[in-house]
Design a protein around this motif. Structure first.
Motif, short mmCIF file in Angstrom:
data_model
loop_
_atom_site.label_atom_id
_atom_site.label_comp_id
_atom_site.label_asym_id
_atom_site.label_seq_id
_atom_site.Cartn_x
_atom_site.Cartn_y
_atom_site.Cartn_z
N ILE A 7 -21.01 -2.88 -28.21
CA ILE A 7 -21.19 -2.27 -26.89
C ILE A 7 -20.69 -3.21 -25.80
CG2 ILE A 7 -22.91 -1.45 -25.23
CD1 ILE A 7 -24.48 -0.37 -27.67
N SER A 8 -20.99 -4.49 -25.93
CA SER A 8 -20.52 -5.47 -24.95
C SER A 8 -19.00 -5.54 -24.94
CB SER A 8 -21.08 -6.85 -25.26
OG SER A 8 -22.48 -6.85 -25.18
N ALA A 9 -18.38 -5.52 -26.11
CA ALA A 9 -16.91 -5.57 -26.18
C ALA A 9 -16.30 -4.33 -25.54
CB ALA A 9 -16.47 -5.68 -27.65
N LEU A 10 -16.92 -3.17 -25.74
CA LEU A 10 -16.40 -1.95 -25.13
C LEU A 10 -16.53 -1.97 -23.61
CD1 LEU A 10 -17.67 0.75 -27.64
CD2 LEU A 10 -15.36 -0.16 -27.39
N ILE A 11 -17.66 -2.46 -23.12
CA ILE A 11 -17.87 -2.53 -21.67
C ILE A 11 -16.90 -3.53 -21.04
CG2 ILE A 11 -19.50 -3.23 -19.87
CD1 ILE A 11 -21.71 -2.02 -21.66
N ILE A 12 -16.78 -4.70 -21.65
CA ILE A 12 -15.84 -5.71 -21.14
C ILE A 12 -14.41 -5.19 -21.24
CG2 ILE A 12 -14.87 -8.00 -21.61
CD1 ILE A 12 -17.76 -8.84 -22.35
N GLY A 13 -14.08 -4.51 -22.33
CA GLY A 13 -12.75 -3.92 -22.47
C GLY A 13 -12.46 -2.89 -21.41
N LEU A 14 -13.46 -2.08 -21.07
CA LEU A 14 -13.28 -1.08 -20.01
C LEU A 14 -13.03 -1.75 -18.67
CD1 LEU A 14 -13.32 1.88 -19.19
CD2 LEU A 14 -15.78 1.71 -18.91
N ILE A 15 -13.77 -2.81 -18.39
CA ILE A 15 -13.61 -3.53 -17.12
C ILE A 15 -12.25 -4.21 -17.06
CG2 ILE A 15 -14.47 -5.46 -15.73
CD1 ILE A 15 -17.30 -4.67 -16.78
N ILE A 16 -11.87 -4.91 -18.12
CA ILE A 16 -10.58 -5.59 -18.16
C ILE A 16 -9.45 -4.56 -18.08
CG2 ILE A 16 -9.02 -7.01 -19.57
CD1 ILE A 16 -11.26 -8.64 -18.41
N GLY A 17 -9.57 -3.45 -18.80
CA GLY A 17 -8.55 -2.41 -18.75
C GLY A 17 -8.43 -1.78 -17.37
N ALA A 18 -9.59 -1.56 -16.71
CA ALA A 18 -9.57 -1.00 -15.35
C ALA A 18 -8.92 -1.96 -14.37
CB ALA A 18 -10.99 -0.66 -14.91
N LEU A 19 -9.22 -3.25 -14.51
CA LEU A 19 -8.58 -4.24 -13.65
C LEU A 19 -7.07 -4.29 -13.90
CD1 LEU A 19 -11.19 -7.16 -13.78
CD2 LEU A 19 -10.65 -5.69 -11.82
N GLY A 20 -6.69 -4.16 -15.16
CA GLY A 20 -5.26 -4.11 -15.49
C GLY A 20 -4.58 -2.90 -14.89
N ARG A 21 -5.28 -1.76 -14.87
CA ARG A 21 -4.71 -0.55 -14.25
C ARG A 21 -4.57 -0.72 -12.74
NH1 ARG A 21 -6.82 5.06 -16.75
NH2 ARG A 21 -5.39 5.82 -15.16
N LEU A 22 -5.49 -1.45 -12.13
CA LEU A 22 -5.42 -1.67 -10.70
C LEU A 22 -4.22 -2.53 -10.31
CD1 LEU A 22 -9.16 -2.28 -9.74
CD2 LEU A 22 -7.74 -0.33 -9.11
N VAL A 23 -3.84 -3.44 -11.20
CA VAL A 23 -2.73 -4.34 -10.92
C VAL A 23 -1.39 -3.62 -11.01
CG1 VAL A 23 -1.53 -6.40 -11.78
CG2 VAL A 23 -4.02 -6.38 -11.66
N VAL A 24 -1.29 -2.66 -11.93
CA VAL A 24 -0.03 -1.94 -12.13
C VAL A 24 0.15 -0.92 -11.00
CG1 VAL A 24 1.22 -0.40 -13.68
CG2 VAL A 24 -0.17 -2.23 -14.62
N VAL A 77 -0.95 -1.86 -20.05
CA VAL A 77 -0.95 -0.57 -19.35
C VAL A 77 0.47 -0.20 -18.96
CG1 VAL A 77 -1.65 0.57 -17.21
CG2 VAL A 77 -3.33 -0.70 -18.54
N ALA A 78 1.23 -1.15 -18.42
CA ALA A 78 2.60 -0.87 -18.01
C ALA A 78 3.46 -0.45 -19.20
CB ALA A 78 3.20 -2.09 -17.33
N LEU A 79 3.27 -1.10 -20.35
CA LEU A 79 4.03 -0.73 -21.54
C LEU A 79 3.67 0.67 -22.02
CD1 LEU A 79 4.00 -4.05 -23.61
CD2 LEU A 79 5.96 -2.97 -22.51
N VAL A 80 2.39 0.98 -22.04
CA VAL A 80 1.95 2.30 -22.50
C VAL A 80 2.43 3.39 -21.55
CG1 VAL A 80 -0.08 3.76 -22.86
CG2 VAL A 80 -0.01 1.48 -23.84
N VAL A 81 2.32 3.15 -20.26
CA VAL A 81 2.79 4.14 -19.27
C VAL A 81 4.31 4.30 -19.38
CG1 VAL A 81 3.06 4.57 -16.80
CG2 VAL A 81 0.87 3.84 -17.69
N GLY A 82 5.02 3.20 -19.56
CA GLY A 82 6.48 3.27 -19.69
C GLY A 82 6.91 4.03 -20.92
N VAL A 83 6.26 3.80 -22.04
CA VAL A 83 6.60 4.50 -23.28
C VAL A 83 6.19 5.97 -23.18
CG1 VAL A 83 6.04 4.69 -25.74
CG2 VAL A 83 6.54 2.46 -24.74
N GLY A 84 5.01 6.23 -22.62
CA GLY A 84 4.54 7.60 -22.49
C GLY A 84 5.33 8.40 -21.47
#
Length: 92
Positions: A7-24, A77-84
């Motif tokens: 659960i901690s890994a998922l929460i931290i992953g969500l936060i890190i992923g959201a921060l990564g989306r904010l940067v892109v 995120v940039a790679l996934v968005v670019g490929v998608g």
């Protein structure tokens, strides 16, 4: 790994992923589960890189490690968005 660790890994992953989306820049049409998956992978890889560079063991918040993780998430995120984005429906 315990349920708390997962659960901690998922929460931290969500936060890190959201921060990564904010940067892109721009709009990213990727689902939340993919953002979480990118965030978890970036957090794990960022921790490995920080330990290898010798910057993971600091007193207080590990800002350098967090920076590495967010940069990796932004790249993911940039790679996934670019490929998608290339798989879009043709407008012709």
């Amino acid at each position: 790994m315990t349920a708390t660790g997962i659960i901690s890994a998922l929460i931290i992953g969500l936060i890190i992923g959201a921060l990564g989306r904010l940067v892109v820049p721009g709009r990213q049409n990727i689902p939340i589960w993919l953002t979480m998956l990118i965030g978890v992978a970036a957090a794990l890889l960022g921790s490995v890189i920080a330990r290898a560079a010798g910057v993971a063991a600091t007193s207080g918040v590990d800002w350098i490690e967090l920076f590495i993780q967010v940069v990796l998430a932004a790249i993911g995120v940039a790679l996934v968005v670019g490929v998608g984005g290339r798989r879009g429906v043709s407008r012709y």
